[in-house]
Design a protein around this motif. Structure first.
Motif, PDB file in Angstrom:
ATOM      1  N   ILE A   1      33.404  34.434  41.570  1.00  0.00           N
ATOM      2  CA  ILE A   1      33.825  34.711  42.943  1.00  0.00           C
ATOM      3  C   ILE A   1      34.813  33.678  43.461  1.00  0.00           C
ATOM      4  O   ILE A   1      35.843  34.044  44.052  1.00  0.00           O
ATOM      5  N   PRO A   2      34.588  32.363  43.261  1.00  0.00           N
ATOM      6  CA  PRO A   2      35.617  31.406  43.693  1.00  0.00           C
ATOM      7  C   PRO A   2      36.957  31.620  42.998  1.00  0.00           C
ATOM      8  O   PRO A   2      38.014  31.385  43.601  1.00  0.00           O
ATOM      9  N   ALA A   3      36.945  32.047  41.735  1.00  0.00           N
ATOM     10  CA  ALA A   3      38.206  32.310  41.024  1.00  0.00           C
ATOM     11  C   ALA A   3      38.999  33.408  41.708  1.00  0.00           C
ATOM     12  O   ALA A   3      40.234  33.399  41.703  1.00  0.00           O
ATOM     13  N   VAL A   4      38.302  34.353  42.330  1.00  0.00           N
ATOM     14  CA  VAL A   4      38.959  35.456  43.027  1.00  0.00           C
ATOM     15  C   VAL A   4      39.315  35.075  44.458  1.00  0.00           C
ATOM     16  O   VAL A   4      40.446  35.287  44.918  1.00  0.00           O
ATOM     17  N   VAL A   5      38.353  34.503  45.167  1.00  0.00           N
ATOM     18  CA  VAL A   5      38.503  34.290  46.614  1.00  0.00           C
ATOM     19  C   VAL A   5      39.239  32.990  46.931  1.00  0.00           C
ATOM     20  O   VAL A   5      40.274  32.991  47.623  1.00  0.00           O
ATOM     21  N   LYS A   6      38.723  31.871  46.452  1.00  0.00           N
ATOM     22  CA  LYS A   6      39.295  30.579  46.821  1.00  0.00           C
ATOM     23  C   LYS A   6      40.628  30.313  46.127  1.00  0.00           C
ATOM     24  O   LYS A   6      41.547  29.771  46.722  1.00  0.00           O
ATOM     25  N   SER A   7      40.706  30.671  44.870  1.00  0.00           N
ATOM     26  CA  SER A   7      41.911  30.342  44.112  1.00  0.00           C
ATOM     27  C   SER A   7      43.080  31.270  44.429  1.00  0.00           C
ATOM     28  O   SER A   7      44.234  30.843  44.420  1.00  0.00           O
TER      29      SER A   7
ATOM     30  N   LEU B   1      40.871  44.913  42.093  1.00  0.00           N
ATOM     31  CA  LEU B   1      40.326  44.327  40.858  1.00  0.00           C
ATOM     32  C   LEU B   1      38.877  44.755  40.700  1.00  0.00           C
ATOM     33  O   LEU B   1      38.080  44.638  41.642  1.00  0.00           O
ATOM     34  N   PHE B   2      38.552  45.254  39.518  1.00  0.00           N
ATOM     35  CA  PHE B   2      37.171  45.526  39.148  1.00  0.00           C
ATOM     36  C   PHE B   2      36.817  44.680  37.936  1.00  0.00           C
ATOM     37  O   PHE B   2      37.632  44.498  37.029  1.00  0.00           O
ATOM     38  N   ALA B   3      35.592  44.172  37.941  1.00  0.00           N
ATOM     39  CA  ALA B   3      35.084  43.428  36.783  1.00  0.00           C
ATOM     40  C   ALA B   3      33.611  43.762  36.608  1.00  0.00           C
ATOM     41  O   ALA B   3      32.871  43.809  37.593  1.00  0.00           O
ATOM     42  N   ASP B   4      33.216  44.024  35.381  1.00  0.00           N
ATOM     43  CA  ASP B   4      31.788  44.175  35.124  1.00  0.00           C
ATOM     44  C   ASP B   4      31.467  43.705  33.713  1.00  0.00           C
ATOM     45  O   ASP B   4      32.367  43.395  32.919  1.00  0.00           O
TER      46      ASP B   4
ATOM     47  N   MET C   1      21.317  34.973  35.037  1.00  0.00           N
ATOM     48  CA  MET C   1      22.605  35.189  34.388  1.00  0.00           C
ATOM     49  C   MET C   1      23.668  35.610  35.408  1.00  0.00           C
ATOM     50  O   MET C   1      24.783  35.074  35.431  1.00  0.00           O
ATOM     51  N   LEU C   2      23.345  36.583  36.262  1.00  0.00           N
ATOM     52  CA  LEU C   2      24.315  37.068  37.242  1.00  0.00           C
ATOM     53  C   LEU C   2      24.743  35.960  38.193  1.00  0.00           C
ATOM     54  O   LEU C   2      25.928  35.815  38.521  1.00  0.00           O
ATOM     55  N   ASN C   3      23.778  35.184  38.661  1.00  0.00           N
ATOM     56  CA  ASN C   3      24.120  34.085  39.579  1.00  0.00           C
ATOM     57  C   ASN C   3      25.004  33.045  38.902  1.00  0.00           C
ATOM     58  O   ASN C   3      25.924  32.499  39.521  1.00  0.00           O
TER      59      ASN C   3
ATOM     60  N   THR D   1      39.536  39.285  48.451  1.00  0.00           N
ATOM     61  CA  THR D   1      38.361  39.584  49.271  1.00  0.00           C
ATOM     62  C   THR D   1      37.371  40.368  48.417  1.00  0.00           C
ATOM     63  O   THR D   1      37.728  41.409  47.845  1.00  0.00           O
ATOM     64  N   VAL D   2      36.163  39.862  48.306  1.00  0.00           N
ATOM     65  CA  VAL D   2      35.137  40.597  47.573  1.00  0.00           C
ATOM     66  C   VAL D   2      34.662  41.742  48.452  1.00  0.00           C
ATOM     67  O   VAL D   2      34.022  41.534  49.478  1.00  0.00           O
ATOM     68  N   ASP D   3      35.021  42.946  48.072  1.00  0.00           N
ATOM     69  CA  ASP D   3      34.635  44.126  48.842  1.00  0.00           C
ATOM     70  C   ASP D   3      33.160  44.416  48.678  1.00  0.00           C
ATOM     71  O   ASP D   3      32.464  44.746  49.644  1.00  0.00           O
ATOM     72  N   ARG D   4      32.681  44.288  47.454  1.00  0.00           N
ATOM     73  CA  ARG D   4      31.259  44.526  47.214  1.00  0.00           C
ATOM     74  C   ARG D   4      30.855  43.997  45.836  1.00  0.00           C
ATOM     75  O   ARG D   4      31.698  43.853  44.951  1.00  0.00           O
ATOM     76  N   LEU D   5      29.576  43.728  45.711  1.00  0.00           N
ATOM     77  CA  LEU D   5      28.936  43.439  44.425  1.00  0.00           C
ATOM     78  C   LEU D   5      27.973  44.588  44.150  1.00  0.00           C
ATOM     79  O   LEU D   5      27.124  44.902  44.982  1.00  0.00           O
ATOM     80  N   ILE D   6      28.144  45.233  43.019  1.00  0.00           N
ATOM     81  CA  ILE D   6      27.287  46.366  42.664  1.00  0.00           C
ATOM     82  C   ILE D   6      26.621  46.046  41.336  1.00  0.00           C
ATOM     83  O   ILE D   6      27.207  46.231  40.263  1.00  0.00           O
TER      84      ILE D   6
END
Length: 479
Positions: free
Chosen positions: A330-336, A299-302, A321-323, A340-345
């Motif tokens: 991130i919780p929508a991806v990881v906890k729910s 999954l990619f999102a920007d 804004m980013l925070n 795994t968040v591979d990276r934040l760019i």
């Protein structure tokens, strides 16, 4: 232009039969083996001469040596256990169990020091050290196996159950020893040199020897400090078990095995401390963890318009804004959904699903994560008119899960064309929507979609079919 005749091949100097690097490695191996034999030679000398093997009892020194060894082992067990769970590495998980066994039972032995908890010897506390070392040898030899990728997830579940069982056993052992409950209500334990203790020592020494050779071979193939430290520690544990079996209490030979244990755990702790903090235990990872193939969903999102927003706003506003977005995205991806968040760019999120091979429904998880990410971040965007909004792209395919880099810069990531396609698809997704490829859609029965059509993607010879994901059966947004 006239064709030039082929150049004459340069004369080659015959390569030496053994490279300088390999020769140096052999020298270091020989020196290391000689140094590791010295404690065993010292034990033989002490036991052969009653005049040398003097008795010296000092309760405080005993407590702090054993407690220090237990603490170092516990720290190593925690570090390896956390890395094993994060990376799904079975070898490192069994290493963690070996150190956990030693830590727990050594801690119990430390409490057996006179005038700490009990005034008289207790069999449960006294036999805890050989029990912990012997049990640790079983876990140590289990760590040397290369587990196949398709078996790793099930093996990891078994290892985690073993960890829970080990903690329960150690807690029960401590309570029974302290209260002198059966079978720890009579006597002080087996005599040095007795049949049961010698038999346990023989088995443990053989298992630690196998482990030592295996980690020495791992060091030979890969290099690095950590495999060498592990091999040395396993050899010292084997020697400590010999001393436990034959050394009488409070004699110098008895003190030697305490120091051997401390040295073994200090070696591994030092080797880990010297390793780069990112993927500190990578030197012990299995081949599959270092570079294993796996089908995954990426999954990619920007944020569409992030660059323009950044140019017209102060950096502190952009950070705020980013925070705000990442706090819900991130919780929508990881906890729910277990991603795994591979990276934040910058403003982009790259997340993976089925990284450990334990998510057969990874396509659905990734799609649901994309939908929930849009739901949650849209609430933030609605409250802040003018903020850019996310686009999400999801693709499914085979990738290589790999550890890249070396000391000074090391990371675990996924490599493959499936990753590139996911990134390109995200760039084609409508703002506020989720785009998926045909390969992902195969894992989404009942999905409602809108065609994006065949897309010409950079680096791809053929168009890639993509769809806007509208909904999935039984989907409810993340909370």
């Amino acid at each position: 232009m006239a064709e030039q005749p082929p150049a004459e091949p340069a004369e080659r100097t015959p390569a030496p039969p053994v490279s300088h690097a390999r020769s140096g490695a052999r020298g270091r191996l020989a020196v290391g083996a000689a140094v590791l034999v010295l404690p065993l030679a010292g034990l033989v000398v002490l036991r052969a001469s009653s005049g040398l093997d003097r008795q010296w009892q000092h309760d405080t020194t005993h407590f702090w040596i054993v407690f220090g060894a237990a603490l170092l082992s516990a720290v190593t067990a925690y570090g390896t256990g956390a890395a094993a769970v994060r990376r799904g590495d079975v070898r490192v998980m069994y290493v963690s169990l070996a150190f956990l066994s030693a830590a727990g039972f050594l801690g119990l032995h430390a409490l057996a020091t006179p005038h700490v908890l009990l005034d008289s010897p207790s069999v449960g506390f006294n036999v805890s050290t050989p029990t912990g070392i012997a049990l640790g040898s079983l876990f140590a030899v289990a760590s040397v196996r290369e587990v196949a990728a398709d078996e790793a997830a099930a093996e990891m579940r078994r290892a985690r159950r073993l960890r829970s069982a080990l903690l329960v056993v150690m807690a029960a052992w401590g309570v029974a020893s302290l209260l002198r409950l059966p079978p720890f209500d009579v006597g002080v334990g087996p005599e040095r040199g007795s049949g049961p203790l010698v038999a346990a020592a023989v088995v443990a020494v053989v298992l630690y020897a196998v482990t030592t050779v295996t980690y020495a071979r791992l060091w030979w193939r890969r290099g690095g400090l950590l495999p060498a430290a592990m091999a040395s520690a396993m050899a010292l544990l084997a020697e400590a078990m010999v001393a436990v079996a034959v050394a009488p209490n409070w004699h110098l030979s008895w003190w030697e095995w305490h120091l051997l244990l401390l040295a073994a755990f200090a070696l591994v702790a030092w080797g880990a401390q010297q390793s780069w903090h990112e993927e500190r235990w990578a030197g012990l990872y299995t081949a599959d963890t270092l570079a294993g193939r796996r089908e995954m969903s990426i999954l990619f999102a920007d944020l569409k318009g992030f660059t323009t927003f950044s140019e017209t706003h102060d950096a502190a506003v952009v950070t705020e804004m980013l925070n705000a977005y990442f706090t819900v995205a991130i919780p929508a991806v990881v906890k729910s959904h277990g991603g795994t968040v591979d990276r934040l760019i910058g403003d982009a999120i790259m997340a993976t699903f089925n990284r450990l091979g334990d998510q057969p429904d990874h396509a659905r998880r990734a799609a649901l994560a994309g939908l929930d990410l849009q739901v949650e971040t849209s609430r933030i965007a609605d409250a802040h008119p003018g903020w850019p909004r996310f686009r999400v792209g999801v693709n499914t395919g085979e990738v290589v899960v790999s550890v890249l880099g070396s000391e000074g810069g090391r990371t675990a990531t996924v490599i493959g064309d499936a990753v590139n396609v996911a990134s390109r698809i995200e760039g084609q997704a409508p703002v506020g929507r989720v785009a998926v490829t045909a390969s992902t859609l195969e894992g989404l029965p009942g999905a409602v979609t809108e065609p994006l059509g065949p897309l010409e993607l950079k680096g791809k010879d053929e168009p890639v079919e993509a769809f806007v994901l509208v909904s999935l059966p039984d989907h409810t947004s993340a909370t």
